[in-house]
Structure formats: C-alpha cells, structure tokens
Write an enzyme that holds these catalytic residues in place. Structure first.
Site, PDB file in Angstrom:
ATOM      1  CB  THR A  92      -0.921  -0.009   1.239  1.00 46.74           C
ATOM      2  OG1 THR A  92      -0.125  -0.221   2.418  1.00 46.74           O
ATOM      3  CG2 THR A  92      -1.985  -1.080   1.151  1.00 46.74           C
ATOM      4  CD  GLU A 156      11.225  -4.186   6.297  1.00 43.35           C
ATOM      5  OE1 GLU A 156      12.405  -4.005   5.942  1.00 43.35           O
ATOM      6  OE2 GLU A 156      10.259  -3.744   5.668  1.00 43.35           O
ATOM      7  N   GLY A 257      19.087  10.258  15.052  1.00 45.16           N
ATOM      8  CA  GLY A 257      19.656   9.599  13.874  1.00 45.16           C
ATOM      9  C   GLY A 257      19.567  10.497  12.662  1.00 45.16           C
ATOM     10  CB  CYS A 264       6.136   1.167   7.750  1.00 43.41           C
ATOM     11  SG  CYS A 264       5.931  -0.532   7.178  1.00 43.41           S
ATOM     12  NE  ARG A 335      10.260  -2.071   0.996  1.00 44.35           N
ATOM     13  CZ  ARG A 335       9.259  -2.872   1.344  1.00 44.35           C
ATOM     14  NH1 ARG A 335       8.144  -2.876   0.647  1.00 44.35           N
ATOM     15  NH2 ARG A 335       9.376  -3.660   2.390  1.00 44.35           N
TER      16      ARG A 335
HETATM   17  N1  LIG Z   1       7.461  -4.312   5.930  1.00 47.53           N
HETATM   18  C1  LIG Z   1       7.054  -4.126   7.183  1.00 47.53           C
HETATM   19  O1  LIG Z   1       7.857  -4.057   8.125  1.00 47.53           O
HETATM   20  C2  LIG Z   1       5.583  -4.005   7.496  1.00 47.53           C
HETATM   21  C3  LIG Z   1       5.167  -4.111   8.824  1.00 47.53           C
HETATM   22  C4  LIG Z   1       3.807  -4.009   9.114  1.00 47.53           C
HETATM   23  C5  LIG Z   1       2.900  -3.763   8.098  1.00 47.53           C
HETATM   24  N2  LIG Z   1       3.346  -3.630   6.804  1.00 47.53           N
HETATM   25  C6  LIG Z   1       2.340  -3.397   5.762  1.00 47.53           C
HETATM   26  O2  LIG Z   1       2.083  -4.643   5.123  1.00 47.53           O
HETATM   27  C7  LIG Z   1       1.836  -4.442   3.728  1.00 47.53           C
HETATM   28  C8  LIG Z   1       2.835  -5.238   2.914  1.00 47.53           C
HETATM   29  O3  LIG Z   1       4.123  -4.768   3.194  1.00 47.53           O
HETATM   30  P1  LIG Z   1       5.439  -5.574   2.769  1.00 47.53           P
HETATM   31  O4  LIG Z   1       6.602  -4.829   3.327  1.00 47.53           O
HETATM   32  O5  LIG Z   1       5.278  -7.014   3.095  1.00 47.53           O
HETATM   33  O6  LIG Z   1       5.400  -5.384   1.186  1.00 47.53           O
HETATM   34  P2  LIG Z   1       6.322  -6.070   0.103  1.00 47.53           P
HETATM   35  O7  LIG Z   1       6.472  -5.096  -0.993  1.00 47.53           O
HETATM   36  O8  LIG Z   1       7.547  -6.635   0.749  1.00 47.53           O
HETATM   37  O9  LIG Z   1       5.455  -7.318  -0.400  1.00 47.53           O
HETATM   38  C9  LIG Z   1       4.309  -7.205  -1.164  1.00 47.53           C
HETATM   39  C10 LIG Z   1       4.183  -8.458  -2.042  1.00 47.53           C
HETATM   40  O10 LIG Z   1       2.924  -8.389  -2.709  1.00 47.53           O
HETATM   41  C11 LIG Z   1       3.119  -8.852  -4.052  1.00 47.53           C
HETATM   42  N3  LIG Z   1       2.046  -8.318  -4.877  1.00 47.53           N
HETATM   43  C12 LIG Z   1       1.887  -7.040  -5.316  1.00 47.53           C
HETATM   44  N4  LIG Z   1       0.763  -6.931  -6.053  1.00 47.53           N
HETATM   45  C13 LIG Z   1       0.199  -8.164  -6.080  1.00 47.53           C
HETATM   46  C14 LIG Z   1      -0.965  -8.693  -6.664  1.00 47.53           C
HETATM   47  N5  LIG Z   1      -1.813  -7.914  -7.388  1.00 47.53           N
HETATM   48  N6  LIG Z   1      -1.234 -10.005  -6.507  1.00 47.53           N
HETATM   49  C15 LIG Z   1      -0.407 -10.787  -5.772  1.00 47.53           C
HETATM   50  N7  LIG Z   1       0.719 -10.344  -5.203  1.00 47.53           N
HETATM   51  C16 LIG Z   1       1.022  -9.043  -5.339  1.00 47.53           C
HETATM   52  C17 LIG Z   1       4.497  -8.340  -4.419  1.00 47.53           C
HETATM   53  O11 LIG Z   1       5.035  -9.067  -5.519  1.00 47.53           O
HETATM   54  C18 LIG Z   1       5.257  -8.536  -3.125  1.00 47.53           C
HETATM   55  O12 LIG Z   1       5.873  -9.822  -3.077  1.00 47.53           O
HETATM   56  C19 LIG Z   1       1.929  -2.922   3.505  1.00 47.53           C
HETATM   57  O13 LIG Z   1       0.646  -2.377   3.622  1.00 47.53           O
HETATM   58  C20 LIG Z   1       2.793  -2.473   4.658  1.00 47.53           C
HETATM   59  O14 LIG Z   1       2.555  -1.122   5.000  1.00 47.53           O
HETATM   60  C21 LIG Z   1       4.659  -3.770   6.487  1.00 47.53           C
END
Ligand SMILES: NC(=O)c1ccc[n+]([C@@H]2O[C@H](COP(=O)([O-])OP(=O)(O)OC[C@H]3O[C@@H](n4cnc5c(N)ncnc54)[C@H](O)[C@@H]3O)[C@@H](O)[C@H]2O)c1
Length: 446
Positions: A92, A156, A257, A264, A335
């Site tokens: 997102t 992460e 920092g 995020c 990112r």
């Molecule tokens: N990264 C973090 O630390 C974290 C922590 C808490 C919440 N979040 C939230 O969780 C959500 C995901 O974050 P993330 O870091 O895992 O993202 P990411 O970019 O690492 O992973 C997203 C995955 O979704 C896949 N994808 C994209 N469009 C798609 C589709 N139409 N069909 C199927 N797969 C599809 C991508 O190929 C990718 O592998 C976000 O909303 C983020 O804000 C992230």
C-alpha cells in the site's frame, strides 16, 4: 486463546509481511497457500530461496514447506478457492498527494470475488486507510464473506520473532454480526501468548496508523531534542536515558539519527495526514512530526557542507564515504531509507559519494548507480574521501578498523549520524568525531 490449528489459509502477497505470515501460520499447524504476482519470486520460494534478510525465515519456509504445510503459487484465484481465511498482505505505497495507494488490494479483491468459498473470511493485513474493510467488502460484493482488519506490527529484521511473540493482536470487524468471524481469525494464532484486541474495523485500521505516527513522533522529538542538546552542550544520550526510565515515556525510539524512514513510517504518516485532511480534522502534531524530519535531515547536511564545502554551501569537489545505506541495521531493505535521503541532499550540493553497506556486499544495485558508487569494502569507500558519514547502526561499522580508516581519509573526520561509535576510540585512531546531540566535550578534537 483456544488452540485451533489445521485451518486452510491463503496469503496473498509474499513480501516481508506475507511470507512471514504464511510461514508462521504454517508453523502453527495450518495449511497455508501463498500467492504472489511475481512469478520469479514464486519459483524461488518453491525452492525455499528467501530473498529478504529475515533471521529464521528461510528455515521456517523450508521446514514448513517440506512438512506439507506451506505451498506457493502465482495463481491467486487457485490459492483462495479452498481457503477458510484469506490474508491480504499487499503493498500500500504512497500514492498521489500522500494517500495510500490501494491498487493492489483492489486488484486482488477483483480476482478473488467469484472464487472465495462461502463463509470464508478476508483479512486486511496490509496497512490501509480507515474504511478499507468496508471498501473491500463492497468490491467483493459477497454477503456470505466477512472482511476483517488485522493490522500487522512486526519489525523488519525481527519479523518471525515478532509474529510469533506479538505484543498484541488487533482484529476489527465492521459489524457486530462479524465478531464471530473476527474470533475465528484470532483463533488462527492459536497458542500465541498475546492480548487480543477485538474491535470495530475503523478502530483496528486507525490503530496501525496511530502506532506508526507515535513512533515517528518519538524519533522527531529525539532529533529535535538533540539539536537543543547541542546548543546547551548537553548529551542527548544522557537526557533520553534520564527520561526513558520513566515508564510513561519508555526508552525505545528515542535515539537521534539521520531522520526516520523505511517502508512504513513515511508512507503511513503521509497517509494519515491525508485521512485527517479528508476528515476535516487538523492534527498539527502529525504535520510537525513530518516537517521536523525533513528539517532535521537538511540541518545534518548543512553541517557537513559547513565543514567540508565552500562558502556558498556547495560540496563540489568533495568526496564522502557513506557507511550504512539500509533504513536500519539488520535488514537489506532500502525503501525510503533516511541514508538515501541524506545521500540525495549531499549529491544535490555536488558531493561525490561512495557507499558501503554490510547487507549489500556482493550485490549490484543499478537503482543506486546515479547516486553513489557502491563498494564492498568500507576501507575502499574511505580511500581518498574527505570524510565518513555513518548512516546505519550496523554493529560491523562500530567495530571497523578505524585506524585503517583514518589512514585512508584525506581529512580525518567522521560524521556519526547514529551516535554509533565510541568517540574516545576514534580520537585514539586520530579521527575527529561529530555525533548528533552530544556534548562537544565528548567529541575528540583533531
Ligand atoms: N514491511 C514491514 O515491516 C511491514 C510491517 C507491518 C505492516 N506492513 C504493511 O504490510 C503491507 C505489505 O508490506 P510488505 O513490506 O510485506 O510489502 P512487500 O512489498 O515486501 O510485499 C508485497 C508483495 O505483494 C506482491 N504483490 C503485489 N501486487 C500483487 C498482486 N496484485 N497479486 C499478488 N501479489 C502481489 C508483491 O510481488 C510482493 O511480493 C503494507 O501495507 C505495509 O505497510 C509492512
């Protein structure tokens, strides 16, 4: 919580959140099918190859897949066809004007709407604006399917640990009648020892944004406080230690920092700002949190320019060794890294940049080539540079051979934007150390 294992679960999106969710739920005894639109990623995951740096995740993927609990597919519809619960773990990102871009969530809702089994539950695990559970329910158009919100709070670099040892599990359901579905989702977490907050969808959705806003606010506070400490010759480490012992404040997220960033906090604070604007609610603290971060980064760059640049603030002809590029230590994620934001500001002033990061050793990053020259050895970054700038708190950087660094730098100066290094040790190595918010008395003089 009751121990309800062996559910059929689909997870759509196998990034940091999705892959961790899939592998961890599989480890709790559920049968999980993970789908991702990236076919190459799916191929690699089928070989148990995990391309993100997350301790324990490769082993968990390999073991749960070998045990028949975890599968991967590129076919989203096939993944959900048999599922009792479907987790949406989709990106997102920041969209136009700062709002969260829900394109992936909407696309997937369209793909699964006709194939979802009756009585199944769709779970928004992505961070999404208030009202998204309702929006997804409308897109699905399936009164026999319930949509709930279950935001994820993992960090992460500690994703598996955080998923299996959560501080809390928040689940929100749109209507009172959907509470039973929310409880079914809570039951998936089985024996995990964590308080469960069962609430409405709007509260769950807002909880995630509120959490990330609060963390960003603490960091902006610490960075501003560091500037005040510099003014009075006070030490930010001692001041935050002094306030952090108060349980109402707590010690976490009070280290100054190079500004906050990552995948995020920036996008979520901007999304919340958009939500506030749309709701007609002014939240000056949120605006100040974001603005403070930008100003802080400019201030740090100004400081480097004042020391190494020309009278007009230009850094043309100045070479800087940037040590640490990921948004924090323990991850390979670049990112929205604050290190890269600082690098861009330095580059705008004309500096030549060499960059090193322990997590990027042996990799090629064409996406960075316009910004900096990536080198595997930190000593190669320092060779002939006018100063080192420490941007990520990797322990490997603290333990560098700083005598060797001093021998290679054209000017023996280190800007330690993480307050990572021991000033006394650097002084012994013949280096001038500049931290953030630390009394000049602690900084060695050349
Ligand atoms: N990264 C973090 O630390 C974290 C922590 C808490 C919440 N979040 C939230 O969780 C959500 C995901 O974050 P993330 O870091 O895992 O993202 P990411 O970019 O690492 O992973 C997203 C995955 O979704 C896949 N994808 C994209 N469009 C798609 C589709 N139409 N069909 C199927 N797969 C599809 C991508 O190929 C990718 O592998 C976000 O909303 C983020 O804000 C992230």
């Amino acid at each position: 919580m009751s121990d309800v294992s062996g559910r059929r679960v689909a997870v759509i999106g196998t990034g940091y959140v999705g892959l961790t969710t899939g592998a961890c739920l599989a480890s709790l005894g559920h049968h999980v099918v993970c789908a991702d639109a990236d076919s190459q990623k799916v191929q690699r995951l089928r070989r148990a190859e995990v391309d993100i740096l997350e301790p324990g995740l490769p082993d968990l993927v390999r073991d749960t897949a070998a045990g028949g609990h975890l599968e991967f597919t590129q076919d989203t519809a096939a993944a959900v066809a048999d599922a009792e619960v479907v987790f949406l773990c989709l990106p997102t990102p920041m969209g136009a004007g700062g709002a969260a871009d829900l394109a992936a969530v909407e696309t997937v809702a369209g793909e699964i709407r006709t194939v979802l089994p009756g009585g199944s539950v769709v779970v928004n695990k992505s961070t999404v604006p208030v009202g998204t559970a309702r929006r997804v329910a409308e897109l699905l158009g399936r009164p026999d399917v319930t949509v709930v919100s279950n935001p994820e709070f993992l960090r992460e670099g500690r994703a598996v640990h955080d998923f299996l040892h959560p501080d809390r599990i928040v689940i929100g359901a749109e209507k009172e009648a959907d509470r039973e579905a929310a409880q079914r989702v809570a039951d998936l977490y089985g024996t995990l020892d964590a308080p469960v907050v069962l609430t409405d969808a709007a509260s769950a959705e807002l909880t995630k944004y509120a959490a990330n806003f609060f963390l960003a606010m603490k960091l902006s506070f610490a960075n501003n406080l560091a500037t005040l400490c510099e003014h009075f010759g006070a030490d930010i480490g001692d001041v935050t230690d002094g306030i952090g012992h108060d349980p109402r404040i707590g010690p976490a997220f009070l280290r100054p920092g190079p500004g906050w960033g990552g995948s995020c906090l920036p996008k979520d604070t901007h999304a919340l700002l958009t939500i506030c604007r749309q709701a007609g609610v002014d939240f000056p603290l949120l605006r100040a949190t974001i603005e403070t971060n930008v100003e802080h980064q400019h201030r740090l760059v100004e400081r480097v320019a004042a020391e190494h640049g020309s009278a007009d603030g230009s850094l043309r002809g100045v070479t800087l060794a940037l040590l640490g590029l990921t948004f924090k230590a323990g991850t390979s994620d670049l990112r929205d890294s604050p290190a890269l934001a600082i690098a861009r500001l330095l580059k705008e002033r004309g500096a030549e940049l060499l960059g090193h990061d322990p997590a990027l050793r042996g990799t090629t990053r064409p996406d960075l080539s316009d910004l900096l020259t990536l080198v595997d050895d930190p000593l190669d970054a320092a060779a002939g540079a006018d100063a080192c700038v420490v941007l990520t708190e990797w322990p490997q950087l603290r333990d560098l051979d700083w005598e060797a660094v001093a021998g290679r730098l054209a000017t023996p100066t280190v800007h330690d934007f993480r307050n990572l290094l021991d000033p006394v040790r650097l002084e012994r190595a013949g280096l001038r150390w500049h931290g953030v918010g630390r009394t000049p008395a602690l900084a060695p003089r050349g």
